[in-house]
Design an enzyme around this catalytic site. Structure first.
Site, mmCIF file in Angstrom:
data_model
loop_
_atom_site.group_PDB
_atom_site.id
_atom_site.type_symbol
_atom_site.label_atom_id
_atom_site.label_comp_id
_atom_site.label_asym_id
_atom_site.label_seq_id
_atom_site.Cartn_x
_atom_site.Cartn_y
_atom_site.Cartn_z
ATOM 1 N N ALA A 45 10.029 -6.756 13.606
ATOM 2 C CA ALA A 45 10.898 -6.038 14.536
ATOM 3 C C ALA A 45 12.152 -6.830 14.862
ATOM 4 C CB ALA A 45 10.134 -5.719 15.818
ATOM 5 N N GLU A 46 12.018 -8.142 14.944
ATOM 6 C CA GLU A 46 13.137 -8.987 15.361
ATOM 7 C C GLU A 46 14.185 -9.179 14.263
ATOM 8 O OE1 GLU A 46 14.048 -10.374 18.123
ATOM 9 O OE2 GLU A 46 12.331 -9.921 19.408
ATOM 10 N N SER A 47 13.741 -9.547 13.071
ATOM 11 C CA SER A 47 14.707 -9.955 12.037
ATOM 12 C C SER A 47 14.455 -9.338 10.671
ATOM 13 C CB SER A 47 14.665 -11.473 11.879
ATOM 14 O OG SER A 47 13.432 -11.871 11.264
ATOM 15 N N TYR A 54 11.876 -1.171 21.779
ATOM 16 C CA TYR A 54 11.345 -2.366 21.123
ATOM 17 C C TYR A 54 9.831 -2.445 21.284
ATOM 18 C CZ TYR A 54 10.510 -7.348 20.228
ATOM 19 O OH TYR A 54 10.023 -8.531 19.751
#
Length: 261
Positions: free
Chosen positions: A146-148, A233
Protein backbone atom coordinates in the site's frame (compact mmCIF):
# COMPACT_ATOMS: atom_id res chain seq x y z
CA UNK A 1 -34.76 1.66 24.63
CA UNK A 2 -32.19 3.90 26.28
CA UNK A 3 -29.73 5.62 23.98
CA UNK A 4 -26.70 5.63 26.25
CA UNK A 5 -23.86 6.65 23.93
CA UNK A 6 -20.20 5.74 24.37
CA UNK A 7 -20.41 6.18 28.14
CA UNK A 8 -23.06 3.51 28.66
CA UNK A 9 -20.94 1.22 30.79
CA UNK A 10 -19.24 3.72 33.14
CA UNK A 11 -22.45 5.71 33.45
CA UNK A 12 -24.66 2.73 34.14
CA UNK A 13 -22.18 1.26 36.60
CA UNK A 14 -22.05 4.58 38.42
CA UNK A 15 -25.80 4.46 38.87
CA UNK A 16 -25.35 1.38 41.02
CA UNK A 17 -21.88 1.85 42.48
CA UNK A 18 -22.06 5.49 43.53
CA UNK A 19 -19.96 8.50 42.56
CA UNK A 20 -16.35 7.85 41.56
CA UNK A 21 -13.76 9.94 39.82
CA UNK A 22 -12.25 7.19 37.68
CA UNK A 23 -12.70 3.50 36.99
CA UNK A 24 -11.20 0.62 35.09
CA UNK A 25 -13.25 -0.80 32.23
CA UNK A 26 -12.24 -3.97 30.40
CA UNK A 27 -12.65 -4.47 26.66
CA UNK A 28 -13.08 -8.21 26.22
CA UNK A 29 -12.91 -10.21 22.98
CA UNK A 30 -14.10 -13.78 22.52
CA UNK A 31 -15.03 -15.77 19.40
CA UNK A 32 -15.26 -12.70 17.20
CA UNK A 33 -17.37 -10.68 19.62
CA UNK A 34 -16.48 -7.72 21.83
CA UNK A 35 -17.96 -6.66 25.16
CA UNK A 36 -17.26 -4.17 27.93
CA UNK A 37 -17.15 -5.06 31.62
CA UNK A 38 -16.04 -3.74 35.00
CA UNK A 39 -13.93 -6.88 35.58
CA UNK A 40 -12.13 -9.31 33.27
CA UNK A 41 -14.55 -11.84 31.78
CA UNK A 42 -13.76 -15.53 32.29
CA UNK A 43 -12.87 -17.10 28.95
CA UNK A 44 -12.26 -13.79 27.14
CA UNK A 45 -9.10 -11.87 26.26
CA UNK A 46 -9.51 -8.58 28.11
CA UNK A 47 -7.64 -5.28 28.01
CA UNK A 48 -7.92 -2.76 30.85
CA UNK A 49 -8.82 0.85 30.10
CA UNK A 50 -8.67 3.65 32.66
CA UNK A 51 -11.58 6.06 32.25
CA UNK A 52 -12.15 9.41 33.90
CA UNK A 53 -15.82 9.65 34.81
CA UNK A 54 -15.52 13.40 34.99
CA UNK A 55 -14.25 13.77 31.43
CA UNK A 56 -16.44 15.61 28.92
CA UNK A 57 -16.12 12.76 26.44
CA UNK A 58 -15.55 9.07 27.16
CA UNK A 59 -13.27 7.23 24.69
CA UNK A 60 -14.97 4.80 22.33
CA UNK A 61 -14.03 1.29 23.49
CA UNK A 62 -16.28 -0.60 21.09
CA UNK A 63 -14.35 0.00 17.90
CA UNK A 64 -15.99 0.70 14.55
CA UNK A 65 -19.06 -1.52 14.88
CA UNK A 66 -21.67 0.89 13.55
CA UNK A 67 -24.92 0.98 15.55
CA UNK A 68 -24.67 -1.33 18.57
CA UNK A 69 -27.80 -2.54 20.35
CA UNK A 70 -27.12 -4.36 23.60
CA UNK A 71 -27.96 -4.98 27.22
CA UNK A 72 -26.04 -4.13 30.35
CA UNK A 73 -25.99 -7.10 32.75
CA UNK A 74 -25.17 -7.42 36.45
CA UNK A 75 -23.61 -10.55 37.95
CA UNK A 76 -21.58 -11.67 40.96
CA UNK A 77 -17.97 -12.61 40.29
CA UNK A 78 -15.42 -13.48 42.97
CA UNK A 79 -17.66 -11.98 45.63
CA UNK A 80 -18.07 -8.67 43.83
CA UNK A 81 -20.83 -7.13 41.73
CA UNK A 82 -19.73 -6.85 38.12
CA UNK A 83 -21.41 -5.06 35.21
CA UNK A 84 -20.88 -6.12 31.62
CA UNK A 85 -22.46 -6.27 28.19
CA UNK A 86 -22.08 -10.04 27.65
CA UNK A 87 -24.82 -12.35 28.93
CA UNK A 88 -22.76 -14.69 31.08
CA UNK A 89 -24.23 -17.39 33.36
CA UNK A 90 -25.87 -15.85 36.40
CA UNK A 91 -26.31 -12.46 34.75
CA UNK A 92 -29.33 -10.25 35.34
CA UNK A 93 -30.32 -7.62 32.74
CA UNK A 94 -30.13 -4.05 34.02
CA UNK A 95 -30.85 -1.83 31.01
CA UNK A 96 -30.94 -1.85 27.22
CA UNK A 97 -28.79 0.57 25.25
CA UNK A 98 -27.95 1.77 21.77
CA UNK A 99 -24.46 3.02 20.94
CA UNK A 100 -23.58 4.77 17.69
CA UNK A 101 -19.90 4.01 17.12
CA UNK A 102 -17.82 5.52 14.30
CA UNK A 103 -18.51 3.80 10.98
CA UNK A 104 -15.95 1.37 9.61
CA UNK A 105 -13.60 2.56 6.91
CA UNK A 106 -15.60 2.60 3.67
CA UNK A 107 -14.45 0.96 0.46
CA UNK A 108 -12.85 3.51 -1.81
CA UNK A 109 -12.70 3.87 -5.55
CA UNK A 110 -9.23 2.38 -5.80
CA UNK A 111 -10.03 -0.70 -3.74
CA UNK A 112 -10.58 -2.94 -6.74
CA UNK A 113 -7.36 -1.79 -8.42
CA UNK A 114 -4.86 -2.59 -5.71
CA UNK A 115 -3.47 -5.54 -7.61
CA UNK A 116 -2.53 -9.09 -6.75
CA UNK A 117 -0.18 -10.08 -3.90
CA UNK A 118 3.48 -9.90 -4.90
CA UNK A 119 5.35 -12.50 -2.89
CA UNK A 120 8.55 -12.44 -4.93
CA UNK A 121 9.55 -8.97 -3.71
CA UNK A 122 12.37 -8.94 -1.12
CA UNK A 123 11.52 -12.45 0.12
CA UNK A 124 14.44 -12.84 2.54
CA UNK A 125 14.08 -9.36 3.98
CA UNK A 126 10.37 -9.67 4.75
CA UNK A 127 10.74 -13.14 6.19
CA UNK A 128 13.62 -12.09 8.44
CA UNK A 129 11.89 -8.91 9.64
CA UNK A 130 8.67 -10.76 10.40
CA UNK A 131 10.54 -13.43 12.37
CA UNK A 132 12.57 -10.87 14.33
CA UNK A 133 9.58 -8.75 15.35
CA UNK A 134 6.69 -11.20 15.47
CA UNK A 135 4.76 -9.10 12.95
CA UNK A 136 2.71 -11.21 10.54
CA UNK A 137 4.58 -11.20 7.23
CA UNK A 138 1.27 -10.88 5.36
CA UNK A 139 0.51 -7.71 7.34
CA UNK A 140 4.01 -6.34 6.79
CA UNK A 141 3.70 -6.95 3.06
CA UNK A 142 0.22 -5.38 2.95
CA UNK A 143 1.65 -2.17 4.41
CA UNK A 144 4.62 -2.17 2.00
CA UNK A 145 2.34 -2.85 -0.97
CA UNK A 146 0.00 0.00 0.00
CA UNK A 147 2.82 2.40 0.85
CA UNK A 148 5.26 2.05 -2.04
CA UNK A 149 4.26 -0.92 -4.21
CA UNK A 150 7.69 -2.28 -3.17
CA UNK A 151 9.62 0.63 -4.70
CA UNK A 152 12.81 0.95 -2.63
CA UNK A 153 13.43 4.41 -4.12
CA UNK A 154 9.94 5.78 -3.46
CA UNK A 155 9.73 9.34 -2.12
CA UNK A 156 6.34 10.83 -1.24
CA UNK A 157 5.35 14.49 -1.49
CA UNK A 158 5.44 14.62 2.32
CA UNK A 159 8.95 13.22 2.48
CA UNK A 160 8.27 9.55 3.32
CA UNK A 161 11.03 7.32 1.99
CA UNK A 162 11.70 3.79 0.82
CA UNK A 163 9.76 0.54 0.74
CA UNK A 164 7.98 1.20 4.02
CA UNK A 165 7.69 4.97 3.42
CA UNK A 166 9.24 5.99 6.72
CA UNK A 167 9.38 9.68 7.55
CA UNK A 168 12.91 10.97 8.28
CA UNK A 169 12.17 11.42 12.00
CA UNK A 170 10.83 7.86 12.17
CA UNK A 171 13.95 6.56 10.46
CA UNK A 172 16.10 8.34 13.03
CA UNK A 173 14.00 6.99 15.90
CA UNK A 174 14.38 3.41 14.68
CA UNK A 175 18.01 3.69 13.64
CA UNK A 176 17.38 3.38 9.90
CA UNK A 177 20.54 4.97 8.49
CA UNK A 178 19.70 4.37 4.83
CA UNK A 179 15.93 4.67 4.24
CA UNK A 180 16.40 3.62 0.61
CA UNK A 181 17.92 0.31 1.61
CA UNK A 182 15.11 -2.23 1.28
CA UNK A 183 16.42 -4.28 4.19
CA UNK A 184 16.83 -1.27 6.50
CA UNK A 185 13.42 0.13 5.57
CA UNK A 186 11.63 -3.20 6.05
CA UNK A 187 13.38 -3.79 9.37
CA UNK A 188 12.45 -0.31 10.60
CA UNK A 189 8.88 -0.59 9.36
CA UNK A 190 8.45 -3.96 11.04
CA UNK A 191 9.69 -2.60 14.37
CA UNK A 192 7.35 0.38 14.06
CA UNK A 193 4.40 -1.91 13.31
CA UNK A 194 5.33 -4.11 16.28
CA UNK A 195 5.27 -1.08 18.57
CA UNK A 196 1.98 0.19 17.14
CA UNK A 197 0.41 -3.24 17.57
CA UNK A 198 1.47 -3.22 21.22
CA UNK A 199 0.15 0.32 21.72
CA UNK A 200 -3.24 -0.54 20.22
CA UNK A 201 -3.42 -4.00 21.78
CA UNK A 202 -3.61 -5.86 18.49
CA UNK A 203 -6.21 -3.60 16.84
CA UNK A 204 -4.83 -3.58 13.30
CA UNK A 205 -7.34 -0.97 12.13
CA UNK A 206 -5.80 1.51 14.55
CA UNK A 207 -2.29 0.32 13.66
CA UNK A 208 -2.94 1.10 9.99
CA UNK A 209 -4.55 4.44 10.83
CA UNK A 210 -1.59 5.46 13.00
CA UNK A 211 0.92 4.33 10.38
CA UNK A 212 -0.78 6.63 7.89
CA UNK A 213 -1.95 9.61 9.96
CA UNK A 214 0.19 9.36 13.09
CA UNK A 215 -0.42 8.42 16.70
CA UNK A 216 -1.51 11.96 17.56
CA UNK A 217 -4.36 11.94 15.05
CA UNK A 218 -5.65 8.58 16.26
CA UNK A 219 -5.53 9.83 19.84
CA UNK A 220 -7.25 13.09 18.94
CA UNK A 221 -10.21 11.38 17.28
CA UNK A 222 -10.35 8.30 19.50
CA UNK A 223 -10.05 5.99 16.50
CA UNK A 224 -9.58 6.22 12.74
CA UNK A 225 -9.31 9.95 11.91
CA UNK A 226 -12.04 11.32 9.61
CA UNK A 227 -9.53 11.96 6.85
CA UNK A 228 -10.56 10.59 3.45
CA UNK A 229 -6.96 9.57 2.75
CA UNK A 230 -6.61 7.65 6.01
CA UNK A 231 -9.97 5.93 5.72
CA UNK A 232 -9.15 4.86 2.17
CA UNK A 233 -5.70 3.70 3.29
CA UNK A 234 -7.10 1.58 6.13
CA UNK A 235 -9.58 -0.07 3.77
CA UNK A 236 -6.84 -0.72 1.22
CA UNK A 237 -4.47 -2.27 3.76
CA UNK A 238 -7.22 -4.46 5.19
CA UNK A 239 -8.06 -5.76 1.73
CA UNK A 240 -4.40 -6.37 0.93
CA UNK A 241 -3.84 -8.17 4.22
CA UNK A 242 -6.69 -10.56 3.49
CA UNK A 243 -5.32 -11.24 0.01
CA UNK A 244 -1.76 -11.79 1.22
CA UNK A 245 -2.89 -14.24 3.88
CA UNK A 246 -4.72 -16.29 1.28
CA UNK A 247 -1.77 -16.11 -1.14
CA UNK A 248 0.57 -17.31 1.63
CA UNK A 249 -1.67 -20.24 2.52
CA UNK A 250 -2.70 -18.81 5.88
CA UNK A 251 -6.13 -18.96 7.47
CA UNK A 252 -8.57 -16.35 6.13
CA UNK A 253 -9.14 -13.38 8.38
CA UNK A 254 -12.06 -13.70 10.82
CA UNK A 255 -15.11 -11.56 10.19
CA UNK A 256 -15.18 -8.10 11.75
CA UNK A 257 -15.87 -8.11 15.47
CA UNK A 258 -19.51 -7.97 16.52
CA UNK A 259 -20.94 -6.77 19.81
CA UNK A 260 -21.55 -9.61 22.26
CA UNK A 261 -25.11 -10.34 23.35
Amino acid sequence: MIRAGFAVLPLAAALFAGEVSARTVYRCVRDGTVSLATAPEPGSECFAKQLDDGAAAVPNLWGSLGLVHGTLYRREQDGKTVYGTRNLPGSTPVLAFTVATPPGSPAHEGLGKIGKPRLAEFKQQFKAAAKATGVDEAWLRAIAHAESAYDANALSEKGAQGVMQLMPETSREYGVKDPYSAKASIDGGARLLRDLRKRYEGDLTLVAAAYNAGIGAVQQYGGVPPYAETQAYVAKVQALYARYRIAMGLKPLPAQLQAAE
